[in-house]
Design a protein around this motif. Structure first.
Motif, PDB file in Angstrom:
ATOM      1  N   ALA A 329      53.257  34.797  41.156  1.00 46.50           N
ATOM      2  CA  ALA A 329      52.551  36.070  41.383  1.00 46.50           C
ATOM      3  C   ALA A 329      51.703  36.444  40.175  1.00 46.50           C
ATOM      4  CB  ALA A 329      53.566  37.179  41.680  1.00 46.50           C
ATOM      5  N   VAL A 330      52.197  36.140  38.976  1.00 49.32           N
ATOM      6  CA  VAL A 330      51.434  36.412  37.760  1.00 49.32           C
ATOM      7  C   VAL A 330      50.115  35.639  37.781  1.00 49.32           C
ATOM      8  CG1 VAL A 330      51.395  36.003  35.262  1.00 49.32           C
ATOM      9  CG2 VAL A 330      53.400  37.046  36.318  1.00 49.32           C
ATOM     10  N   GLU A 331      50.145  34.388  38.229  1.00 49.12           N
ATOM     11  CA  GLU A 331      48.916  33.596  38.304  1.00 49.12           C
ATOM     12  C   GLU A 331      47.938  34.201  39.299  1.00 49.12           C
ATOM     13  OE1 GLU A 331      47.879  31.011  36.417  1.00 49.12           O
ATOM     14  OE2 GLU A 331      49.610  31.644  35.246  1.00 49.12           O
ATOM     15  N   ARG A 332      48.455  34.676  40.432  1.00 54.03           N
ATOM     16  CA  ARG A 332      47.564  35.319  41.418  1.00 54.03           C
ATOM     17  C   ARG A 332      46.968  36.597  40.840  1.00 54.03           C
ATOM     18  NH1 ARG A 332      51.965  33.972  44.769  1.00 54.03           N
ATOM     19  NH2 ARG A 332      52.633  36.153  44.897  1.00 54.03           N
ATOM     20  N   ALA A 333      47.780  37.354  40.121  1.00 51.08           N
ATOM     21  CA  ALA A 333      47.284  38.593  39.512  1.00 51.08           C
ATOM     22  C   ALA A 333      46.216  38.297  38.471  1.00 51.08           C
ATOM     23  CB  ALA A 333      48.448  39.360  38.881  1.00 51.08           C
ATOM     24  N   ARG A 334      46.418  37.244  37.670  1.00 47.35           N
ATOM     25  CA  ARG A 334      45.423  36.898  36.663  1.00 47.35           C
ATOM     26  C   ARG A 334      44.093  36.520  37.315  1.00 47.35           C
ATOM     27  NH1 ARG A 334      48.016  33.468  34.242  1.00 47.35           N
ATOM     28  NH2 ARG A 334      48.607  34.527  32.309  1.00 47.35           N
ATOM     29  N   GLU A 335      44.161  35.789  38.422  1.00 45.96           N
ATOM     30  CA  GLU A 335      42.932  35.385  39.098  1.00 45.96           C
ATOM     31  C   GLU A 335      42.169  36.608  39.610  1.00 45.96           C
ATOM     32  OE1 GLU A 335      40.150  32.536  40.432  1.00 45.96           O
ATOM     33  OE2 GLU A 335      41.808  32.463  39.000  1.00 45.96           O
ATOM     34  N   LEU A 336      42.896  37.593  40.114  1.00 49.26           N
ATOM     35  CA  LEU A 336      42.246  38.823  40.570  1.00 49.26           C
ATOM     36  C   LEU A 336      41.664  39.593  39.387  1.00 49.26           C
ATOM     37  CD1 LEU A 336      44.911  39.980  43.173  1.00 49.26           C
ATOM     38  CD2 LEU A 336      42.589  39.218  43.699  1.00 49.26           C
ATOM     39  N   ALA A 337      42.443  39.691  38.299  1.00 49.29           N
ATOM     40  CA  ALA A 337      42.016  40.496  37.157  1.00 49.29           C
ATOM     41  C   ALA A 337      40.799  39.898  36.468  1.00 49.29           C
ATOM     42  CB  ALA A 337      43.167  40.639  36.166  1.00 49.29           C
ATOM     43  N   ARG A 338      40.711  38.575  36.402  1.00 45.80           N
ATOM     44  CA  ARG A 338      39.597  37.985  35.643  1.00 45.80           C
ATOM     45  C   ARG A 338      38.270  38.142  36.367  1.00 45.80           C
ATOM     46  NH1 ARG A 338      38.088  32.251  35.890  1.00 45.80           N
ATOM     47  NH2 ARG A 338      38.813  31.275  37.815  1.00 45.80           N
ATOM     48  N   TRP A 339      38.306  38.490  37.656  1.00 44.91           N
ATOM     49  CA  TRP A 339      37.066  38.799  38.376  1.00 44.91           C
ATOM     50  C   TRP A 339      36.916  40.294  38.625  1.00 44.91           C
ATOM     51  CZ3 TRP A 339      34.368  34.981  37.312  1.00 44.91           C
ATOM     52  CH2 TRP A 339      34.782  33.669  37.460  1.00 44.91           C
ATOM     53  N   GLY A 340      37.741  41.105  37.939  1.00 45.03           N
ATOM     54  CA  GLY A 340      37.510  42.550  37.953  1.00 45.03           C
ATOM     55  C   GLY A 340      38.378  43.360  38.879  1.00 45.03           C
ATOM     56  N   ASP A 341      39.204  42.731  39.722  1.00 48.09           N
ATOM     57  CA  ASP A 341      40.020  43.497  40.672  1.00 48.09           C
ATOM     58  C   ASP A 341      41.306  43.944  39.992  1.00 48.09           C
ATOM     59  OD1 ASP A 341      41.226  44.689  42.804  1.00 48.09           O
ATOM     60  OD2 ASP A 341      41.339  42.892  44.063  1.00 48.09           O
ATOM     61  N   SER A 342      41.212  44.955  39.142  1.00 44.03           N
ATOM     62  CA  SER A 342      42.373  45.445  38.406  1.00 44.03           C
ATOM     63  C   SER A 342      43.420  46.037  39.333  1.00 44.03           C
ATOM     64  CB  SER A 342      41.933  46.497  37.380  1.00 44.03           C
ATOM     65  OG  SER A 342      41.019  45.964  36.454  1.00 44.03           O
ATOM     66  N   ASP A 343      42.986  46.788  40.322  1.00 43.01           N
ATOM     67  CA  ASP A 343      43.952  47.413  41.235  1.00 43.01           C
ATOM     68  C   ASP A 343      44.699  46.356  42.043  1.00 43.01           C
ATOM     69  OD1 ASP A 343      43.279  49.941  40.367  1.00 43.01           O
ATOM     70  OD2 ASP A 343      41.766  50.246  41.926  1.00 43.01           O
ATOM     71  N   GLY A 344      43.994  45.359  42.537  1.00 39.75           N
ATOM     72  CA  GLY A 344      44.645  44.298  43.290  1.00 39.75           C
ATOM     73  C   GLY A 344      45.599  43.501  42.426  1.00 39.75           C
ATOM     74  N   ALA A 345      45.198  43.241  41.197  1.00 44.82           N
ATOM     75  CA  ALA A 345      46.063  42.509  40.276  1.00 44.82           C
ATOM     76  C   ALA A 345      47.336  43.288  39.998  1.00 44.82           C
ATOM     77  CB  ALA A 345      45.319  42.222  38.976  1.00 44.82           C
ATOM     78  N   TRP A 346      47.195  44.588  39.808  1.00 45.53           N
ATOM     79  CA  TRP A 346      48.384  45.403  39.514  1.00 45.53           C
ATOM     80  C   TRP A 346      49.358  45.422  40.691  1.00 45.53           C
ATOM     81  CZ3 TRP A 346      50.998  46.715  35.607  1.00 45.53           C
ATOM     82  CH2 TRP A 346      52.006  47.676  35.722  1.00 45.53           C
ATOM     83  N   ARG A 347      48.830  45.601  41.877  1.00 45.70           N
ATOM     84  CA  ARG A 347      49.721  45.639  43.038  1.00 45.70           C
ATOM     85  C   ARG A 347      50.402  44.288  43.233  1.00 45.70           C
ATOM     86  NH1 ARG A 347      50.969  49.894  43.247  1.00 45.70           N
ATOM     87  NH2 ARG A 347      52.880  48.808  43.733  1.00 45.70           N
ATOM     88  N   THR A 348      49.715  43.207  42.924  1.00 45.58           N
ATOM     89  CA  THR A 348      50.328  41.883  43.017  1.00 45.58           C
ATOM     90  C   THR A 348      51.506  41.763  42.062  1.00 45.58           C
ATOM     91  OG1 THR A 348      48.227  40.887  43.680  1.00 45.58           O
ATOM     92  CG2 THR A 348      49.896  39.408  42.786  1.00 45.58           C
TER      93      THR A 348
END
Length: 632
Positions: A329-348
């Protein structure tokens, strides 16, 4: 209001005395007075009669505060108040300090002409205070007859020159004695004199409280756990500081957060070392040798790991990678965060917390991610509370209500004032149907056609300037952060553009819009500190610009068939909106027309991939002059 007269002094002092006696070795060397106290298991003296207290008050010319009077009725003085006051005054020894130490003069020497009444009152404490220390390790204890609460209690101030701190204030004599009892416990817990184990009813109660606090924290009651751990920490209980620091760090606190007692344990070091060294790295003025102070007691392997992690953090290469399903899940969150989706990364991250497994009984939450250059910026105090309120580590509890997202899902936030009011101009490119990593190929030439690793815009600018050897007054290559701008769109954003020149400006919209795609370019400067306001919009499809307008120097130039929603006449007509209002309306119109947004949290606080575009200006024409600076 606190009724200090109802406090059970006798039970408190008897318990303290017994704990002190039990902490001493049977065959230890003691003074005659301490030997008698040890034999009697009593640190105090006979109680003072009302007549002795009244005589004292007559001698001093003041009635004593309630909690001190009640104390004297149980013990007329006290031995070993904490670790540095060996004898505390009773009715006979209490006296006005009257600047006997000369500290009033010393303190006043440091006051300048701008010193206020409060500073002068603090210096004068050494003249008016009632001295209670009789024998001490250069530690002063003064009660202040001018710092009085509604109950008639006098504040107590303690000060020692070797502490290099201002006098410490205690609300009243009872609060002072409780603090000294805590100090006695804290020193006893951390002593290294080879005496008997420091264990008693108080320590056993607090250790059970720490164990329960850990469970409550894992169930989501972090507030109750924090209170219990703070109390245990004041008494110096092992584990309490390290456990409490995990809560504090996730709430965004970093001052005095060292994970004491846990960070040097190899079991917990993989999670606790990264946030510790990341805070050290954030302060460039700190000598790296000071890091060893917080690693005292660690073996050589752990110290080497700490400095290796410090290098990774400084180079932006540290990567939080826990094992198991939570790590996925951390890897999925990082992928979201590095393209700007902070909210999606946090919920992940938060949704995966039930899958997280602690490294041991003293591990309260995932911690290493706060040092990850991409994941760390996700943390805010609200999100920290969200994480801490989520049951985890195999414990059950009520799930918290999800926190609100940090991104408004629009463009209008760009028109809002930022701290310092520095965002007066910005530009961005939106491209439909392509991924962010494809943008350099459309907007850059040569070496610029590749993304750098994620970093803040400030870090990216500093790195760009450090590596740049040529500067031209005619060239305008933009350093842009990239990410996703909503469903099917990517963005490139520059928050600190060069000055706008509509005569030399060339929109990159057509170059960005390849076959089957659209591109939107916006450059806003409607709130300039200097010069005239301006705004540019251009839209291209399949490599051809469809329409555009530029408002500058009070005029609007337009090309192509502009949709009514974006018609500049709506914003710069006969009754134009002012500054931020026009800017907001324009941004809302662009967002509505194309269904796009920009991620505020990632752009302002996060780390995104960056690249440098080709110039946004045309080449110089015959007769136009410009300067070039080359640095070798």
């Amino acid at each position: 209001m606190t009724d200090t007269t109802a406090f059970d002094w006798r039970s408190f002092l008897l318990k303290w005395s017994a704990e002190w006696a039990d902490s001493l070795p049977d065959d230890g060397t003691r003074s005659e007075d301490d030997e008698a106290a040890w034999q009697a298991r009593w640190l105090g003296f006979p109680a003072a009669s009302e007549e002795r207290i009244a005589a004292m008050e007559e001698r001093l010319g003041r009635r004593m505060p309630p909690s001190y009077r009640e104390f004297l009725k149980v013990s007329d003085g006290w031995r070993h108040a904490g670790g540095f006051v060996w004898l505390l005054a009773g009715t006979e020894d209490a006296r006005w300090h009257d600047n006997a130490s000369g500290l009033a003069d010393l303190m006043e020497e440091y006051l300048d002409e701008d010193a206020g009444p409060e500073e002068r009152r603090e210096a004068d404490l050494w003249r008016r205070g009632l001295q209670l220390d009789v024998e001490s390790d250069v530690t002063h204890v003064l009660m202040d007859p001018e710092d009085v609460d509604e109950d008639g209690e006098w504040a107590v101030y303690t000060w020692a020159s070797w502490r290099a701190e201002p006098p410490e204030r205690h609300a009243n004599f009872l609060a002072f004695m409780r603090d000294m009892h805590r100090e006695f416990h804290s020193l006893g817990t951390h002593r290294s004199d080879g005496g008997p184990e420091f264990a008693n009813d108080t320590t056993r109660k607090l250790d059970a409280q720490v164990a329960q606090a850990r469970l409550e924290a894992l169930r989501g009651d972090w507030e109750g756990a924090a209170r219990a751990l703070d109390e245990a920490k004041e008494y110096g209980r092992p584990r309490a500081a390290g456990l409490g620091d995990q809560i504090r760090r996730l709430l965004g606190e970093t001052y005095m957060v060292y994970f004491d007692g846990l960070v040097t344990d190899p079991q917990y070091a993989p999670e606790l070392l990264p946030p510790l060294v990341a805070e050290h790295a954030a302060h460039s003025y700190r000598d790296d040798s000071t890091l060893r102070f917080h690693l005292r007691g660690a073996d050589d392997d752990l110290v080497s790991l700490a400095y290796a992690t410090l290098d990774q953090v400084r180079n932006g290469m540290y990567r939080y990678a826990p094992a198991g399903p939570f790590g996925e899940a951390v890897e999925r969150a990082r992928e979201l965060a590095r393209w700007g989706d902070s909210d999606g990364a946090w919920r992940t991250l938060v949704d995966a917390l039930p899958l997280w497994e602690p490294l041991g009984p003293d591990h309260l939450a995932p911690m290493g991610w706060v040092a990850d250059p991409v994941l760390g910026p996700l943390l805010t105090p609200e999100r920290g509370r969200d994480l801490l309120s989520t049951p985890r580590g195999g414990q059950e509890g009520a799930a918290p209500r999800p926190v609100a997202g940090l991104d408004p899902g629009d463009l209008a936030w760009l028109a809002e004032p930022d701290p310092g009011h520095n965002r007066t101009s910005y530009r961005f490119v939106l491209v439909e149907g392509v991924e962010p990593e494809e943008l350099p190929a459309r907007l850059a030439d040569g070496d610029g056609a590749a993304l750098d690793e994620p970093m803040t815009l400030w870090e990216a600018r500093r790195r760009s300037l450090r590596n740049r050897q040529e500067f031209s007054s005619f060239d305008d290559r933009a350093l842009m952060a990239v990410g996703r701008a909503g469903a099917g769109w990517s963005f490139a954003f520059d928050g600190d553009p060069a000055p706008f020149s509509h005569r030399r400006f060339v929109s990159p919209a057509a170059a960005a819009a390849g076959a089957g795609t659209r591109a939107v370019v916006v450059w806003s400067g409607l709130r300039p500190r200097h010069g005239e306001p301006f705004f540019h919009l251009s839209v291209a499809r399949d490599g051809v610009e469809q329409y555009a307008f530029t408002h500058a120097d009070g005029e609007t130039r337009r090309t192509g068939e502009i949709p009514r929603a974006l018609d500049p006449g709506r914003f710069f007509g006969d009754a134009p909106e002012e500054g931020a209002e026009a800017e907001r309306s324009l941004l809302e119109a662009v967002a509505g027309e194309f269904g796009v947004s920009l991620p505020r949290h990632a752009i302002v606080h996060g780390r995104l991939h960056t690249f440098t575009t080709r110039s946004w200006t045309r080449p110089p024409q015959d007769g136009e002059t410009y300067s070039v600076i080359r640095i070798w």
